[in-house]
Enzyme design. Structure first.
Site, short mmCIF file in Angstrom:
data_model
loop_
_atom_site.label_atom_id
_atom_site.label_comp_id
_atom_site.label_asym_id
_atom_site.label_seq_id
_atom_site.Cartn_x
_atom_site.Cartn_y
_atom_site.Cartn_z
N GLY A 8 -6.17 -34.42 2.07
CA GLY A 8 -5.39 -33.18 2.23
C GLY A 8 -4.18 -33.38 3.13
N ILE A 13 -1.77 -28.86 8.05
CA ILE A 13 -2.25 -29.60 9.23
C ILE A 13 -2.28 -31.10 8.94
N GLY A 14 -2.70 -31.45 7.71
CA GLY A 14 -2.79 -32.87 7.34
C GLY A 14 -1.45 -33.58 7.48
N LYS A 36 -4.78 -33.91 -3.74
CA LYS A 36 -4.74 -33.48 -5.14
C LYS A 36 -3.42 -32.79 -5.49
N THR A 38 -2.56 -29.55 -4.83
CA THR A 38 -2.75 -28.19 -5.35
C THR A 38 -1.49 -27.41 -4.99
N ASP A 61 -8.32 -36.31 -6.38
CA ASP A 61 -9.23 -35.24 -5.99
C ASP A 61 -10.36 -35.82 -5.15
N THR A 100 -14.24 -27.80 -3.92
CA THR A 100 -13.55 -28.73 -3.01
C THR A 100 -14.18 -28.76 -1.63
N THR A 125 -13.94 -25.10 10.95
CA THR A 125 -13.10 -23.99 11.41
C THR A 125 -13.90 -23.03 12.29
N ASP A 126 -13.20 -22.30 13.15
CA ASP A 126 -13.90 -21.30 13.99
C ASP A 126 -14.44 -20.16 13.13
N GLU A 127 -13.95 -20.04 11.88
CA GLU A 127 -14.41 -18.94 11.02
C GLU A 127 -15.88 -19.08 10.63
N TYR A 149 -14.59 -18.49 1.65
CA TYR A 149 -13.95 -19.63 2.32
C TYR A 149 -14.80 -20.11 3.50
N LYS A 153 -16.93 -23.59 4.09
CA LYS A 153 -16.65 -24.49 5.22
C LYS A 153 -17.92 -24.69 6.07
N LYS A 188 0.12 -17.62 4.72
CA LYS A 188 -0.63 -17.36 5.96
C LYS A 188 0.21 -16.46 6.86
P1 NAD Z 1 -3.59 -26.31 3.40
O1 NAD Z 1 -4.08 -25.35 2.38
O2 NAD Z 1 -2.21 -26.18 3.93
O3 NAD Z 1 -3.73 -27.80 2.85
C1 NAD Z 1 -4.85 -28.23 2.11
C2 NAD Z 1 -4.48 -29.56 1.45
O4 NAD Z 1 -5.64 -30.04 0.76
C3 NAD Z 1 -3.36 -29.44 0.41
O5 NAD Z 1 -2.43 -30.49 0.56
C4 NAD Z 1 -4.09 -29.56 -0.92
O6 NAD Z 1 -3.30 -30.12 -1.96
C5 NAD Z 1 -5.25 -30.47 -0.54
N1 NAD Z 1 -6.40 -30.34 -1.44
C6 NAD Z 1 -6.99 -29.19 -1.86
N2 NAD Z 1 -8.01 -29.47 -2.70
C7 NAD Z 1 -8.09 -30.83 -2.77
C8 NAD Z 1 -8.95 -31.73 -3.45
N3 NAD Z 1 -9.96 -31.28 -4.23
N4 NAD Z 1 -8.76 -33.05 -3.29
C9 NAD Z 1 -7.74 -33.53 -2.52
N5 NAD Z 1 -6.88 -32.72 -1.87
C10 NAD Z 1 -7.07 -31.39 -1.98
O7 NAD Z 1 -4.66 -26.23 4.59
P2 NAD Z 1 -4.48 -26.38 6.17
O8 NAD Z 1 -4.16 -25.07 6.74
O9 NAD Z 1 -3.63 -27.55 6.44
O10 NAD Z 1 -5.98 -26.72 6.58
C11 NAD Z 1 -6.44 -28.06 6.57
C12 NAD Z 1 -7.90 -28.09 6.99
O11 NAD Z 1 -8.06 -27.52 8.29
C13 NAD Z 1 -8.82 -27.29 6.07
O12 NAD Z 1 -10.03 -28.00 5.94
C14 NAD Z 1 -9.06 -25.99 6.83
O13 NAD Z 1 -10.30 -25.44 6.50
C15 NAD Z 1 -9.01 -26.48 8.26
N6 NAD Z 1 -8.59 -25.51 9.29
C16 NAD Z 1 -7.41 -24.84 9.13
C17 NAD Z 1 -6.98 -23.99 10.14
C18 NAD Z 1 -5.67 -23.24 10.03
O14 NAD Z 1 -5.38 -22.40 10.88
N7 NAD Z 1 -4.84 -23.51 9.03
C19 NAD Z 1 -7.77 -23.82 11.29
C20 NAD Z 1 -8.97 -24.52 11.41
C21 NAD Z 1 -9.37 -25.37 10.39
O1 DAU Z 2 -9.45 -19.33 12.22
C1 DAU Z 2 -9.10 -20.47 11.50
C2 DAU Z 2 -8.67 -20.07 10.11
O2 DAU Z 2 -7.41 -19.45 10.25
C3 DAU Z 2 -8.61 -21.22 9.13
O3 DAU Z 2 -9.90 -21.74 8.94
C4 DAU Z 2 -8.02 -20.76 7.79
O4 DAU Z 2 -7.85 -21.86 6.92
C5 DAU Z 2 -6.68 -20.11 8.05
O5 DAU Z 2 -6.16 -19.60 6.83
C6 DAU Z 2 -6.81 -18.98 9.07
O6 DAU Z 2 -7.55 -17.88 8.53
P1 DAU Z 2 -7.13 -16.35 8.82
O7 DAU Z 2 -7.70 -15.50 7.78
O8 DAU Z 2 -7.39 -16.00 10.23
O9 DAU Z 2 -5.51 -16.52 8.66
P2 DAU Z 2 -4.43 -15.65 7.88
O10 DAU Z 2 -3.10 -16.22 8.27
O11 DAU Z 2 -4.74 -15.50 6.45
O12 DAU Z 2 -4.58 -14.23 8.56
C7 DAU Z 2 -4.45 -14.05 9.98
C8 DAU Z 2 -4.68 -12.58 10.28
O13 DAU Z 2 -3.59 -11.84 9.72
C9 DAU Z 2 -5.93 -12.00 9.67
O14 DAU Z 2 -6.49 -11.03 10.55
C10 DAU Z 2 -5.45 -11.31 8.41
C11 DAU Z 2 -4.05 -10.86 8.80
N1 DAU Z 2 -3.08 -10.79 7.70
C12 DAU Z 2 -2.90 -11.90 6.93
C13 DAU Z 2 -2.01 -11.89 5.87
C14 DAU Z 2 -1.82 -13.10 5.01
C15 DAU Z 2 -2.35 -9.62 7.46
O15 DAU Z 2 -2.50 -8.62 8.18
N2 DAU Z 2 -1.48 -9.61 6.41
C16 DAU Z 2 -1.28 -10.68 5.59
O16 DAU Z 2 -0.48 -10.57 4.65
#
Ligand code: NAD
Ligand code: DAU
Length: 334
Positions: A8, A13-14, A36, A38, A61, A100, A125-127, A149, A153, A188
């Site tokens: 990823g 983050i990756g 992959k 996506t 994948d 996935t 994730t903290d979720e 989701y 996780k 996001k």
């Molecule tokens: P993202 O959606 O931006 O990126 C996900 C990446 O994974 C993409 O490049 C996508 O092409 C790739 N991918 C998806 N399915 C795949 C598959 N089957 N095989 C290979 N590659 C694949 O996500 P992100 O926000 O960068 O999050 C990365 C990781 O960190 C995730 O595991 C997520 O659960 C975790 N995480 C995210 C947050 C956050 O705030 N974004 C916080 C805590 C943990």
């Molecule tokens: O806590 C870690 C997680 O944070 C990661 O594991 C997830 O991959 C990442 O997507 C994120 O999840 P959240 O659901 O917290 O993030 P999101 O940015 O989708 O939403 C943040 C907050 O904002 C949540 O309370 C929902 C709200 N929101 C989000 C969107 C997209 C809105 O009010 N309006 C919006 O349009």
């Protein structure tokens, strides 16, 4: 030389993590990025380093057993970021999340076990804990994920642990809070609201906007992962947080103020189904080992907003095609 498999790595983050590793370690590391591509994967995030001799990209994948089996024998450290990551999409269409996030993690763990990798980092994730109104979750607390989701996780998180407990695979699991920074897909909260505000479009706030998230700058998350690769104990879970809890309304106001846009862009819409009210993690365990975030929220959020201002071509390209279809159907009442 340490050989990394980053899955990823074309996502938010990756890709930041790959930049982090190359900046910090240069030729001491070799990185294989398996992604992959996506809708969330974007090779432009890596264009600055794509020609480095110690970096290679493989489009594939993580669920592809044969492919993963051919890659794993050359690897010392696996960092599994690959996932479907957006809660709203998991509510509309959970299939890919189960495939996935759970099955893909299994394929990686199984191949890692067979080839005997030196370290397997599962990015959880903290979720996985679910919502908490008061106090903060410790690593030993019960997991009560609320969305498809976070449930997928949580499945991968515990599956990774089982590979440590059952087979002795050197697994470390991280549970990080909400990341922000460059290259985050504009579905996001922060990149969506920043880019919409730049375009004078409305900012769709779910429910009353008082849900709380803890925000961490993405480079701090990358740094915590790097720290845990050398200092984390096998079989252990580590919470990672920014120590910066804010309501969605606070974040929205800050974005509008920074961009000089009117409060009239704020639009309250129907709440997310099963919307977790507050996330909060206790980070004592990683702090005891000697790690804490180094970026200040005030500075890092400003530089993040500035990054989206300066890189309009990056997100304008994304906000077309599939993105627009998703946006129109998800935010149909805005
Ligand atoms: P993202 O959606 O931006 O990126 C996900 C990446 O994974 C993409 O490049 C996508 O092409 C790739 N991918 C998806 N399915 C795949 C598959 N089957 N095989 C290979 N590659 C694949 O996500 P992100 O926000 O960068 O999050 C990365 C990781 O960190 C995730 O595991 C997520 O659960 C975790 N995480 C995210 C947050 C956050 O705030 N974004 C916080 C805590 C943990
Ligand atoms: O806590 C870690 C997680 O944070 C990661 O594991 C997830 O991959 C990442 O997507 C994120 O999840 P959240 O659901 O917290 O993030 P999101 O940015 O989708 O939403 C943040 C907050 O904002 C949540 O309370 C929902 C709200 N929101 C989000 C969107 C997209 C809105 O009010 N309006 C919006 O349009």
């Amino acid at each position: 030389m340490k050989r990394y498999l980053v899955t990823g790595g074309a996502g938010f983050i990756g890709s930041n993590y790959i930049h982090y590793l190359l900046q910090k370690y240069g030729n001491e590391v070799h990185i294989t990025n398996l992604d992959k591509l996506t809708y969330a994967g974007n090779l432009e995030n890596l264009s600055a380093i794509e020609k480095e001799s110690n970096y290679r990209f493989i489009k594939g994948d993580i669920c592809d057993k044969d492919l993963v089996a051919t890659l794993m024998p050359d690897i010392d450290i696996v960092v599994n970021f690959a996932a479907e990551s957006h809660v709203d999409r998991s509510i509309g269409s959970p299939d890919d999340f189960i495939q996935t996030d759970v099955y893909g993690a299994f394929v990686l763990l199984e191949a890692a076990r067979k080839s005997g990798v030196g370290k397997f980092i599962q990015i959880s994730t903290d979720e996985v804990y679910g919502s908490i109104l008061k106090g903060s979750f410790k690593e030993t607390d019960v997991l009560e994920p609320s969305s498809p989701y976070s449930a997928s996780k949580a499945g991968a998180d515990r599956l990774a642990y089982s590979y440590y407990k059952t087979y002795g695979l050197p697994v470390v699991i991280t549970r990080c809070s909400n990341n922000y920074g460059p290259y985050q897909y504009p579905e996001k909260l922060i990149p969506l609201f920043v880019t919409n505000a730049i375009e004078d479009k409305s900012l769709p706030i779910y429910g009353d906007g008082k849900n709380v998230r803890d925000w961490i700058y993405v480079v701090d998350h990358c740094d915590a992962i790097d720290f845990l690769i050398s200092r984390g104990e096998d079989g252990e879970v580590y919470n990672v947080g920014g120590g910066n809890e804010m309501t969605n309304l606070d974040i929205t106001d800050l974005i509008l103020q920074e961009l000089g846009k009117p409060a009239s862009l704020k639009t309250f819409i129907a709440d997310r189904l099963g919307h977790d009210r507050r996330y909060s993690v206790e980070t004592e365990k990683i702090q005891q080992l000697g790690w804490q975030p180094s970026f200040s929220f005030v500075e890092a959020i400003k530089s993040t907003i500035q990054w989206y201002r300066e890189n309009t071509a990056w997100w304008e390209k994304i906000k077309t095609g599939e993105y627009l279809e998703y946006y129109k159907s998800h935010y149909q009442h805005v």
